[in-house]
Design an enzyme around this catalytic site. Sequence first.
Site, PDB file in Angstrom:
ATOM      1  N   GLU A 149       0.842  -1.200   0.000  1.00 39.52           N
ATOM      2  CA  GLU A 149       0.000   0.000   0.000  1.00 39.52           C
ATOM      3  C   GLU A 149       0.885   1.261   0.000  1.00 39.52           C
ATOM      4  O   GLU A 149       0.682   2.181   0.805  1.00 39.52           O
ATOM      5  CB  GLU A 149      -1.005  -0.030   1.162  1.00 39.52           C
ATOM      6  CG  GLU A 149      -1.886  -1.264   1.088  1.00 39.52           C
ATOM      7  CD  GLU A 149      -3.185  -1.224   1.886  1.00 39.52           C
ATOM      8  OE1 GLU A 149      -3.320  -0.381   2.787  1.00 39.52           O
ATOM      9  OE2 GLU A 149      -4.080  -2.047   1.579  1.00 39.52           O
ATOM     10  N   GLU A 162      -4.427  -8.970  -0.663  1.00 40.73           N
ATOM     11  CA  GLU A 162      -5.322  -8.679   0.469  1.00 40.73           C
ATOM     12  C   GLU A 162      -6.750  -8.645  -0.054  1.00 40.73           C
ATOM     13  O   GLU A 162      -7.080  -7.842  -0.938  1.00 40.73           O
ATOM     14  CB  GLU A 162      -4.969  -7.348   1.141  1.00 40.73           C
ATOM     15  CG  GLU A 162      -3.688  -7.441   1.949  1.00 40.73           C
ATOM     16  CD  GLU A 162      -3.399  -6.217   2.801  1.00 40.73           C
ATOM     17  OE1 GLU A 162      -4.356  -5.540   3.244  1.00 40.73           O
ATOM     18  OE2 GLU A 162      -2.205  -5.923   3.012  1.00 40.73           O
ATOM     19  N   GLN A 216      -7.408 -12.134   7.254  1.00 44.05           N
ATOM     20  CA  GLN A 216      -6.125 -12.718   7.523  1.00 44.05           C
ATOM     21  C   GLN A 216      -6.352 -14.083   8.163  1.00 44.05           C
ATOM     22  O   GLN A 216      -7.434 -14.339   8.682  1.00 44.05           O
ATOM     23  CB  GLN A 216      -5.323 -11.822   8.443  1.00 44.05           C
ATOM     24  CG  GLN A 216      -5.053 -10.432   7.854  1.00 44.05           C
ATOM     25  CD  GLN A 216      -4.021  -9.626   8.655  1.00 44.05           C
ATOM     26  OE1 GLN A 216      -3.436 -10.096   9.613  1.00 44.05           O
ATOM     27  NE2 GLN A 216      -3.827  -8.382   8.245  1.00 44.05           N
TER      28      GLN A 216
HETATM   29  O1  AHR Z   1      -5.232  -6.358   6.543  1.00 43.55           O
HETATM   30  C1  AHR Z   1      -5.254  -5.214   7.328  1.00 43.55           C
HETATM   31  C2  AHR Z   1      -4.610  -4.014   6.671  1.00 43.55           C
HETATM   32  O2  AHR Z   1      -5.344  -3.649   5.543  1.00 43.55           O
HETATM   33  C3  AHR Z   1      -3.216  -4.200   6.144  1.00 43.55           C
HETATM   34  O3  AHR Z   1      -2.235  -4.032   7.116  1.00 43.55           O
HETATM   35  C4  AHR Z   1      -3.107  -3.123   5.116  1.00 43.55           C
HETATM   36  O4  AHR Z   1      -2.202  -3.455   4.091  1.00 43.55           O
HETATM   37  C5  AHR Z   1      -4.533  -2.926   4.639  1.00 43.55           C
HETATM   38  O5  AHR Z   1      -4.892  -1.603   4.645  1.00 43.55           O
END
Ligand code: AHR
Length: 485
Positions: free
Chosen positions: A172, A298, A347
């Site tokens: 990001e 993600e 996650q």
């Molecule tokens: O997954 C949580 C957060 O979401 C991560 O750290 C970031 O990369 C995204 O904004």
Amino acid sequence: MPIELLTQKKGPKISKYIYGQFSEHLGHGIYGGIYVGKDSDIPNVNGLRSDVVNALKKIHVPVLRWPGGLFADTYHWKDGIGPKAGRKKIVNTNWGDVTEDNSFGTHEYFELLRQLGADAYINANIGSGTVQEMAEWVEYMTMAGESPMANLRRQNGRQDPWKLKFFGIGNESWGGGGNMRPEYYSDVYRQYQTFLPQYDKEHPIYKVACGPNEDDYNWTDTVMKYAGKYLDGLSLHYYTLPTGIWHQGEKGDATDFPEEQWWSTIAHAKHMDELITKHSTIMDRYDPDHHVDLIVDEWGTWYNVTKGTNPGFLQQQNTIRDAMVASIILNIFHRHADRVHMANIAQMINVLQSMILTKGDQMIKTPTYYVFDMYQKHMDAELVEGVGNVPEHVTYTASQKNGQLTISITNYDLTTKQAVDFTAADAYQRIEAATILTADKMDAHNTFADPNIVHEAPFKGATLTNGKLHLKLPPKSVVTITLKY
Ligand code: AHR
């Protein structure tokens, strides 16, 4: 009319890495969730809790992204090596300002991979680190011969280098990873990748550049234009929010939500298709032969945190709605198998759309876990295209491998049953396996008191007659069925 599966047409391979996971130093994503330390009362092997590792082994996690996320751009790897007592205690400024004692570091990460049988995907720190720090980390991990970092690794108890499969340069970077413009990031990426040492010439490290947030098509265009020839994969981040509003407390709740948010969540999950299509079209302009993959590192649902929990820990429940989202999005990844090589759901444990939730020594599997379990047969299988009309609120995917045809089909309607028929060019003779995940209530979920409310079960609603497969799908259900030729 049945859906005809074109089993004689060669489809792209569905990379097993699409089933990748992500674990960040965030809340109980690592500490307590999987790493408890050797002295814990919770049964563990080398500090990694056995209940969680055993559950994850069943879904064959192919790759695990670490250490972040946003955390990656504040992480200094040397803080996390050597005797634990001497490891630096830092503040995790992204996630709740809690103390990070660095007891889980590079060696512990590779031990986790060893126990899981997963490949490595490490995200470098380019936001607050240096090129030298990154190069030394890679030297520490992968240099086989004599060198300052390889010697340090040996001093810390590891003789042989580890295998570093994937390496992310920037997370990001358009936001919390440095607030860079795409032009600037492209140059930073080019610089960092220049100094990424490749000691293992036969297995070069696969380089992932920071890609766009959601529909930032300009980011993709610019990075492909200036850095496209230096990378193997470009990442994409897209989360599914019921309301689409990022504001604290306004995303929508994980449980006890209105019907309207069932539908908005489904619609937002389906949006992944448009995002991949459009980013891929831009990539085609610079990379028509698809040398560069799209890496959705993600993705998943993001709700308001569970009431009473630390807002910085992103802890949320996981319901049958999450199972619908997982299957819808996995089906989309399959459809784009010629471009999407890896994806990492956010996650793995206790954070966002997780596989597993823990509380002390207890552990529960989520509905999303079961989808990942049911979809395993699609890993590294060949995608099978289908033609024919699909009923409203139904989505499916099919693949073949080793003489088996696997179909996963989801009916995300809240109340209506669906009947669906399939035929295939090749004659398949018997149903090898059939499982279902379903629930009565739209927010049905497992709890520590009742861990088995939503779980996989044998599916009885399939019949195979004269080559025609007939399926009766209850509402809110995911079914996976395997046929043998
Ligand atoms: O997954 C949580 C957060 O979401 C991560 O750290 C970031 O990369 C995204 O904004």
